[in-house]
Design an enzyme around this catalytic site. Structure first.
Site, PDB file in Angstrom:
ATOM      1  N   ASP A 232       0.936  -1.153  -0.244  1.00 52.89           N
ATOM      2  CA  ASP A 232       0.283  -0.195   0.093  1.00 52.89           C
ATOM      3  C   ASP A 232       0.779   1.406   0.020  1.00 52.89           C
ATOM      4  OD1 ASP A 232      -3.026   1.202   0.574  1.00 52.89           O
ATOM      5  OD2 ASP A 232      -1.584   2.313   1.440  1.00 52.89           O
ATOM      6  N   ASN A 240      -2.084  13.112  -3.123  1.00 57.66           N
ATOM      7  CA  ASN A 240      -3.776  13.418  -4.346  1.00 57.66           C
ATOM      8  C   ASN A 240      -4.394  15.073  -3.562  1.00 57.66           C
ATOM      9  OD1 ASN A 240      -4.026  11.518  -6.459  1.00 57.66           O
ATOM     10  ND2 ASN A 240      -5.361  10.151  -5.021  1.00 57.66           N
ATOM     11  N   HIS A 245      -4.854  14.402  -8.337  1.00 57.85           N
ATOM     12  CA  HIS A 245      -5.701  12.946  -9.289  1.00 57.85           C
ATOM     13  C   HIS A 245      -4.268  12.827 -10.462  1.00 57.85           C
ATOM     14  CE1 HIS A 245      -8.041  12.225  -6.100  1.00 57.85           C
ATOM     15  NE2 HIS A 245      -8.533  12.964  -6.350  1.00 57.85           N
ATOM     16  N   ASP A 249      -2.079   9.174  -9.637  1.00 58.76           N
ATOM     17  CA  ASP A 249      -2.626   8.238 -11.414  1.00 58.76           C
ATOM     18  C   ASP A 249      -0.986   7.395 -11.185  1.00 58.76           C
ATOM     19  OD1 ASP A 249      -5.040   7.848 -10.560  1.00 58.76           O
ATOM     20  OD2 ASP A 249      -5.652   9.342 -12.056  1.00 58.76           O
ATOM     21  N   GLU A 275      -5.013   2.303  -4.247  1.00 57.46           N
ATOM     22  CA  GLU A 275      -3.540   2.584  -4.147  1.00 57.46           C
ATOM     23  C   GLU A 275      -3.154   1.145  -3.430  1.00 57.46           C
ATOM     24  OE1 GLU A 275      -4.488   4.449  -0.104  1.00 57.46           O
ATOM     25  OE2 GLU A 275      -5.697   4.044  -1.906  1.00 57.46           O
TER      26      GLU A 275
END
Length: 358
Positions: A232, A240, A245, A249, A275
């Site tokens: 993670d 973010n 975002h 990404d 994530e």
């Protein structure tokens, strides 16, 4: 150090490859001219939505897209914004599972049409052989796309000798075979898309669940068992919130590439959700799995993403990992839960670390 940005200095997402491969310069120029010509005839704006549809149409890479667009233009002579958006969503929006079933149905319908032509022109004696009858029975019973194409091709091969007097039908048969093979290729691509995460290019959660089930069913045959890494990204919400975002990404996309580079071809990498990534390591003992996890963690800690236009760095982006080895008799849920519990223990202990499951 990775420099990953677009013209506005933003980190960009990878493009979809569902419908077409990268064309060479000459082909792309030809398709561009065709798309621009159609944009003018239809009097629509050269927006990415219309341009993508018309470029793909001119490239002729999708039999089904061209058919649907031809029908729309033939019936009404124009292409409205909502109709274009619906086509785009259908063929580029990730509805891969529905597309798989639609292509399968179209294959069966095409085969039925071809056989009808053979009966009309070649007569009953043309379809009287045991071999052809067997293939027709197989075609009626199967729903497997590969078997549909194989049976259809066999029927065409058996019956072509009876219709050599009709050049028109000969051309029609050859065209149908080519179209069926093209549909088969589209079907293969669509089935692949159904198991791939569109953002990162690694497998998705659905594919992970299937691979885990497969490994559990053959765990007796794996000399060293198999292990699971759950990974993670630390403080991903902050990334973010701070950078947007699109940047978030791109972090996920870059990390997926790094994890792929640091694992074996036999290992299985999936985006588990948000994530979080999952890595299945077949034929691996827990000590070796820990070594792999630590190598991934340390490598990702050293990755620095920077915007080329501004030179702004995201700094160190770290990950936490939980590692578990499968135990005979436990369910998939229990196995994943043990790894997940270890992962969150790593988070509570300060992040950027690897913890072995109990």
């Amino acid at each position: 150090m990775s420099k990953l940005d677009n013209a506005d200095g933003q980190l960009s997402m990878p493009s979809s490859t569902l419908m077409f491969d990268v064309d060479d310069a000459d082909q792309a120029a030809e398709y561009l001219r065709g798309a621009l010509n159609m944009l003018g005839k239809l009097s629509v704006a050269p927006s990415p939505l219309f341009y993508t549809l018309l470029y793909t149409y001119c490239a002729g890479k999708s039999v089904r897209l061209n058919k649907e667009l031809d029908t729309l233009l033939e019936n009404q002579g124009s292409l409205a914004q909502d109709e274009a958006a619906a086509l785009f969503q259908r063929f580029f929006g990730g509805a891969a599972e529905a597309l798989v079933e639609d292509i399968r149905k179209e294959l069966v319908a095409m085969v039925a049409q071809v056989i009808g032509s053979l009966v009309d022109i070649a007569g009953k004696t043309s379809l009287s052989s045991d071999s052809v009858s067997s293939q027709i029975e197989k075609l009626a019973d199967t729903k497997n796309p590969t078997e549909v194409v194989a049976a259809a091709t066999a029927i065409l091969s058996e019956t072509r000798q009876f219709v050599t007097d009709s050049r028109a039908l000969e051309a029609e048969l050859l065209s149908s075979v080519e179209e069926m093979h093209k549909l088969k290729e589209e079907l293969s691509n669509a089935k692949r898309e159904a198991t791939i995460d569109g953002l990162t290019g690694v497998f998705n959660r659905r594919a992970f669940d299937k691979r885990l089930t497969d490994l559990m069913s053959m765990s007796d045959g794996l000399a060293s068992g198999f292990c699971l890494l759950l990974l993670d990204v630390d403080n991903f919400k902050r990334i973010n919130d701070t950078y947007g975002h699109i940047v978030g990404d791109k972090v996920l996309s870059e990390f997926a590439k790094q994890i792929s580079r640091l694992t074996r071809r036999s290992d299985f990498i999936a985006r588990y959700g948000g994530e979080e990534f999952a890595v299945l390591l077949p034929g691996t003992r827990i000590t070796n799995a820990f070594t792999v996890a630590e190598n991934i963690r340390a490598t990702l800690e050293r990755v620095r993403l920077r915007r080329s236009s501004s030179g702004e760095s995201l700094g160190a982006v770290t990950v936490s990992l939980g590692v578990a080895c499968f135990r005979e008799g436990e369910t998939a849920e229990q196995f994943v839960a043990r790894s997940d519990k270890a992962l969150y223990r790593a988070k509570r202990l300060g992040r950027n670390r690897t913890i072995l499951a109990d």
